[in-house]
Design an enzyme around this catalytic site. Structure first.
Site, mmCIF file in Angstrom:
data_model
loop_
_atom_site.group_PDB
_atom_site.id
_atom_site.type_symbol
_atom_site.label_atom_id
_atom_site.label_comp_id
_atom_site.label_asym_id
_atom_site.label_seq_id
_atom_site.Cartn_x
_atom_site.Cartn_y
_atom_site.Cartn_z
ATOM 1 N N LYS A 17 -8.420 -23.853 -6.435
ATOM 2 C CA LYS A 17 -9.473 -24.785 -6.006
ATOM 3 C C LYS A 17 -10.776 -24.028 -5.890
ATOM 4 O O LYS A 17 -10.856 -22.966 -5.253
ATOM 5 C CB LYS A 17 -9.118 -25.385 -4.634
ATOM 6 C CG LYS A 17 -10.118 -26.437 -4.158
ATOM 7 C CD LYS A 17 -9.826 -27.756 -4.822
ATOM 8 C CE LYS A 17 -10.867 -28.823 -4.468
ATOM 9 N NZ LYS A 17 -12.126 -28.672 -5.228
ATOM 10 N N LYS A 39 -12.667 -20.398 -9.446
ATOM 11 C CA LYS A 39 -14.119 -20.535 -9.602
ATOM 12 C C LYS A 39 -14.439 -20.549 -11.086
ATOM 13 O O LYS A 39 -13.717 -19.946 -11.892
ATOM 14 C CB LYS A 39 -14.856 -19.368 -8.928
ATOM 15 C CG LYS A 39 -16.284 -19.698 -8.534
ATOM 16 C CD LYS A 39 -16.297 -20.642 -7.336
ATOM 17 C CE LYS A 39 -17.656 -20.749 -6.695
ATOM 18 N NZ LYS A 39 -17.596 -21.536 -5.451
ATOM 19 N N ASN A 70 -29.395 -29.119 0.320
ATOM 20 C CA ASN A 70 -28.388 -30.043 0.873
ATOM 21 C C ASN A 70 -27.756 -29.475 2.133
ATOM 22 O O ASN A 70 -27.708 -30.135 3.175
ATOM 23 C CB ASN A 70 -27.329 -30.327 -0.186
ATOM 24 C CG ASN A 70 -26.226 -31.248 0.328
ATOM 25 O OD1 ASN A 70 -25.295 -30.805 0.984
ATOM 26 N ND2 ASN A 70 -26.340 -32.525 0.038
#
Length: 405
Positions: A59, A95, A210
């Site tokens: 992940k 990644k 963000n």
């Protein structure tokens, strides 16, 4: 690697075990080609590093950047292994990166690049194998292209194969702000332990994208006072307090928070060494180093970006007894949010937004408690070392149980 060997010493791991932890299980290199607007073929290189699968499918995010390298992708995939382990997520670490300046591409070229990348790696991804997500210069639109191309090629409507998607494609709204939300609450927990609370504490946030903007919003709601913010063009310092909503409006309207009307304009370098209770470096890596670490005036640092402190800075701040909450915990709200999205896709879209927020915060609070206990048990180590010990030990136990080491 130096840090991993230090952790290995604490956990009494032998060299063969350290080698098994250090070397990625698979690194996929691909050539991605697209026809340019001028009719010429543009060629790019990309990588997906699948570091460790002891705890579950790989992940981690996909970044588009002109300076991406294989070494960087491998290192980041290892960090994802520790981050997922620390948060007790059922994932290993992965990644990806493509060496490209996405700003130089048209929207049509960016879409084709994204689709062709999935064409090149689709055999190695899936909700039970490897789950990509957004990272630097990628977003929910790129993830939409990823999942659409994956479905077209495989014939599987496997929405959990990618996270960070729009709500319409199985994403969850909390994913947009989960990193900032999580960081704010980890900062509160750390302030409770080291600063006698978050209420009224002055906070400087370097990086108002963000992550930084949502962290500012939630820290304000928790009672902290935002006194400094910045973006790539510079920053502003105002000890009377900065209105986060007003700062967002100024950034949207003018392109930079440096145009915020009240306060003193400062450079990013000046902002980092300005007086405050809590410093959140939330922009780039290695911004705090051996030259400015001695000048840091913050009483607590909470890492928003990945790797904002160099190893030298870590040592200096530890010697100065300034606690640093490490990135693998502080900015993990994003991957926990991705986990909730993935689980929701697997279960058939049954999780509501408030439940998702509670899941994210409870998982992060549990991880903080574990780290703080290990920090006290170790006695002579910093929070980063404590976090790494917890994360690595969990991976080692899983690898031993599976016969991988």
């Amino acid at each position: 690697m130096k840090k991993l060997y230090k952790i290995g010493g604490i956990l009494s791991l032998h060299d063969d075990e350290l080698q098994a932890l250090a070397i990625p299980e698979r690194v996929i290199q691909v050539k991605v080609q697209i026809p340019g607007a001028d009719g010429k073929i543009k060629t790019f290189i990309g990588w997906r590093s699948q570091h460790n699968s002891a705890l579950g499918p790989y992940k981690g995010g996909v970044r588009y950047h002109p300076n991406v390298s294989q070494d960087e992708v491998i290192a980041l995939s290892m960090i994802m292994t520790w981050k997922n382990s620390l948060l007790q997520l059922p994932y290993g670490g992965g990644k990806a990166g493509i060496r490209v300046d996405p700003k130089s591409l048209t929207r049509a070229e960016l879409e084709l690049l994204s689709r062709n990348f999935i064409d090149a790696i689709y055999k190695y991804i899936g909700s039970d194998i490897d789950i990509p997500a957004p990272d630097v210069n990628t977003d929910s639109q790129v993830m939409s292209w990823f999942i659409d191309e994956y479905i077209k090629i495989t014939g599987k409507v496997d929405l959990g194969a990618v996270t960070g998607k729009p709500v319409e494609l199985g994403g969850i709204s909390v994913r947009e702000y989960s990193t900032g939300l999580g960081l704010a609450h980890i900062a509160k927990l750390a302030a409770d332990k080291f600063l006698d609370g978050i209420e009224g504490r002055s906070v400087i946030i370097q990086g108002f994208g963000n992550l930084g903007s949502f962290a500012a919003k939630y820290l304000s709601e928790l009672g902290a006072k935002i006194v400094g913010i910045s973006d790539s063009k510079g920053g502003v310092l105002n000890y009377d307090g900065i209105d986060v909503n007003k700062a967002l409006e100024v950034k949207h309207r003018t392109g930079s928070v440096i145009n915020y009307p009240e306060g003193k304009k400062v450079t990013n370098d000046e902002l980092l060494v300005s007086q405050c209770d809590i410093l959140v470096p939330a922009a780039l890596e290695n911004v705090i180093h051996k030259y400015n670490a001695p000048k840091i005036q913050a009483k607590l640092i909470v890492e928003g970006a990945n790797g904002p402190l160099t190893a030298d800075a870590d040592e200096i701040l530890a010697h100065r007894q300034i606690p640093v909450v490490p990135d693998i915990l502080a900015n993990s709200g994003g991957v926990v949010g991705s986990y909730v999205e993935w689980a929701n896709n697997k279960m058939g879209e049954i999780i509501e937004e408030e439940e998702a927020k509670k899941l994210i915060l409870s998982r992060m609070e549990k991880a903080f408690s574990e780290i703080y206990k290990k920090y006290n048990d170790l006695g002579d180590q910093d929070l980063r070392t404590a976090a790494m010990v917890v994360a690595v030990e969990r991976v080692v136990k899983a690898m031993r149980a599976r016969g991988m080491i």
